[in-house]
Design a protein around this motif. Structure first.
Motif, PDB file in Angstrom:
ATOM      1  N   UNK A  83       0.983  -1.249   0.039  1.00  0.00           N
ATOM      2  CA  UNK A  83       0.077  -0.020  -0.062  1.00  0.00           C
ATOM      3  C   UNK A  83       0.815   1.004  -0.168  1.00  0.00           C
ATOM      4  N   UNK A  84       1.955   1.254   0.781  1.00  0.00           N
ATOM      5  CA  UNK A  84       2.932   2.303   0.748  1.00  0.00           C
ATOM      6  C   UNK A  84       3.221   2.271  -0.775  1.00  0.00           C
ATOM      7  N   UNK A  91     -10.752   1.709   0.401  1.00  0.00           N
ATOM      8  CA  UNK A  91     -10.845   2.038  -1.070  1.00  0.00           C
ATOM      9  C   UNK A  91      -9.335   1.501  -1.695  1.00  0.00           C
ATOM     10  N   UNK A  92      -8.431   2.059  -1.328  1.00  0.00           N
ATOM     11  CA  UNK A  92      -7.091   1.698  -2.109  1.00  0.00           C
ATOM     12  C   UNK A  92      -6.638   0.348  -1.835  1.00  0.00           C
ATOM     13  N   UNK A  93      -6.529  -0.135  -0.536  1.00  0.00           N
ATOM     14  CA  UNK A  93      -5.856  -1.395  -0.376  1.00  0.00           C
ATOM     15  C   UNK A  93      -6.495  -2.458  -1.126  1.00  0.00           C
ATOM     16  N   UNK A  94      -8.033  -2.403  -1.403  1.00  0.00           N
ATOM     17  CA  UNK A  94      -8.667  -3.282  -1.942  1.00  0.00           C
ATOM     18  C   UNK A  94      -8.398  -3.422  -3.617  1.00  0.00           C
ATOM     19  N   UNK A  95      -8.117  -2.229  -4.042  1.00  0.00           N
ATOM     20  CA  UNK A  95      -7.859  -2.283  -5.306  1.00  0.00           C
ATOM     21  C   UNK A  95      -6.287  -2.812  -5.674  1.00  0.00           C
ATOM     22  N   UNK A  97      -4.907  -4.962  -3.833  1.00  0.00           N
ATOM     23  CA  UNK A  97      -5.171  -6.587  -3.544  1.00  0.00           C
ATOM     24  C   UNK A  97      -5.692  -6.881  -4.972  1.00  0.00           C
ATOM     25  N   UNK A  98      -6.708  -6.526  -5.402  1.00  0.00           N
ATOM     26  CA  UNK A  98      -7.232  -7.080  -6.520  1.00  0.00           C
ATOM     27  C   UNK A  98      -6.385  -7.290  -7.580  1.00  0.00           C
ATOM     28  N   UNK A  99      -5.368  -6.116  -7.816  1.00  0.00           N
ATOM     29  CA  UNK A  99      -4.281  -6.155  -8.806  1.00  0.00           C
ATOM     30  C   UNK A  99      -3.286  -7.199  -8.347  1.00  0.00           C
TER      31      UNK A  99
END
Ligand code: GLU
Length: 455
Positions: A80-81, A185-189, A191-193
């Motif tokens: 995430x960083x 919001x961002x971590x989920x995206x 992870x999906x990537x």
């Protein structure tokens, strides 16, 4: 290869709505011979609890929903960083300094004026000097993702069909708190990537999140983020299921707390829950299908409706009975009363709504039983029955045939006193199956006792 994920936040137990999402993602993966990931969304350190992680695993295992890989967000903070840095370098993030109270006041003002409560991007207008001075005052910023208002947001939803959003009608989402922690919001995206998720299937309460996340995906790809993994720069497909409502058609609090413990306590088999949730909200018939492969094979997003799916506990009870009637002795032998064999199970199974009731019915075989007092006529009849009992391969058929001839009784007058004398009940399992289980000696003793019992 298809990859799906179930991403619960371990801030509570799974409820029927989560279970349904997990199940559908599992079915989608299994149907396609792909991977199903259990992703623990535990970036909220304050509310996430290890006991809930354990309970989620145990509940899924009880339901027979297995996963190929477990991931957890708290172990991925470096990613995430990295994503944050990539987005920041490409100008897609900006620091914000409003307090929660300020934002709330602005929201109320907008609503009061009949305007949608969209974040006004006040912090985006801050100059570098203003930002520096806020930070010098010791105010740490939280961070928003800057939506691109010129980039139309569209996707073909697997359930809802073509979707279109105007980014200008959405608030730039806060992705990171002032204390450095991450919002959903961002971590989920990310992870999906990173996890090569090909299909995102979740509740329709996430539709607007998808709109935002599509821009986050695209921005991450543009920033070269996805290139760090094996993923091609393709977006996953999205599908959003209508929410689950109670029988009355309302979103119910009760559903939010109804989970595996409650089902287990009520004697509901996991297969009944699976059979119901697999097809609830679809146009396919809900039937007591115990064959999971059949359910998986028939899973089809195009059969899902847009109307809220009604969860009816009576349906669940009906399915449970239907499932119990199919269970083989081998499958549940360890849950049956001591001494109950395959013949016993076979005799009693059709009378059960829950496996737990087997013990009550088994007592008809093992005794002791309470026999009602009979009138004189019936006592005489039962006395004849005791004399006529011959133990062949089908003692019940032989007995009733002999009594029919000897007494001219038939129908209820023939069968009911016998059933009552032999079991103490006026209904129950098939006597033809039950009598051999009771055994010759005990059957004769019961008949003689009933024949002697004065009213
Ligand atoms: N943790 C999120 C939730 O439970 C996951 C949503 C998603 O599937 O992306 O709602």
């Amino acid at each position: 290869m298809i990859t799906t994920r179930f991403a619960p936040s371990p801030t509570g137990r799974l409820h029927v709505g989560n279970i349904r999402t997990a199940l559908h993602n599992w079915m989608l993966a299994r149907q396609g011979g792909g991977r199903f990931i259990l992703r623990i969304d535990d970036t909220d350190a304050a509310r996430s609890k290890e006991e809930y992680v354990d309970a989620i695993r145990a509940d899924l295992a009880w339901l027979g929903i297995d996963w190929d890989l477990e991931e957890r967000q708290s172990a991925r903070l470096d990613r995430y960083e990295a994503a944050f840095a990539a987005l920041r370098n490409t100008g897609r993030l900006y620091p914000c300094f409003e307090t929660a109270q300020e934002l709330e006041v602005r929201r109320k003002i907008a609503l009061g004026r009949g305007l949608p409560p969209i974040y006004d991007r006040a912090s985006l207008k801050l100059t570098d000097v203003e930002i520096a001075s806020k930070q010098a005052e010791g105010i740490a910023p939280h961070w928003r993702f800057k939506l691109n208002h010129d980039e139309p947001i569209m996707w073909d939803d697997g359930i809802r069909g073509p979707q279109k959003f105007d980014a200008a009608q959405l608030s730039d989402p806060v992705i990171r708190r002032a204390d450095g922690s991450w919002l959903y919001m961002m971590p989920s995206a990310v992870d999906d990537i990173d996890m090569d998720v090909t299909q995102v299937l979740r509740g329709e309460d996430h539709v607007s999140n998808t709109a935002v996340q599509i821009q986050i995906f695209t921005a991450l790809h543009a920033a070269g983020f996805a290139a760090q993994t094996s993923a091609a720069n393709a977006l996953p497909s999205f599908a959003h299921e209508a929410l689950l409502v109670g029988r009355e058609g309302k979103l119910s609090k009760r559903l939010g707390s109804l989970g595996c413990d409650a089902f287990r306590e009520r004697g509901i088999e996991p297969e009944a829950i699976i059979a119901l949730l697999a097809r609830l909200g679809t146009s396919q018939p809900i039937e007591p299908i115990a064959d999971r492969e059949a359910l998986v094979a028939s899973f089809d997003l195009s059969t899902f409706g847009r109307a809220p799916a009604k969860f009816d506990e009576e349906d669940l009870e009906r399915l449970n009975a239907g499932i119990v009637h199919q269970l083989s002795y081998e499958a549940i032998a360890d849950r049956l009363p001591a001494g109950m064999d395959a013949d016993g199970w076979h005799a009693i199974r059709p009378n059960l709504a829950h496996i737990g009731e087997a013990a009550d019915w088994w007592r008809l075989v093992t005794g002791p039983i309470d026999v009602p007092a009979f009138n004189e006529d019936d006592r005489a009849f039962i006395g004849i029955a005791a004399q006529s009992l011959v133990w062949g391969s089908n003692p019940w058929a032989d007995l009733t045939l002999a009594l029919k001839a000897a007494t001219q009784r038939k129908g209820r007058g023939l069968f009911l006193p016998l059933r009552q004398a032999l079991t103490g009940m006026d209904h129950g399992p098939d006597m033809g199956e039950l009598l051999p289980l009771i055994g010759e000696e005990e059957a004769r003793a019961r008949l003689m006792r009933a024949a002697a019992l004065q009213g």
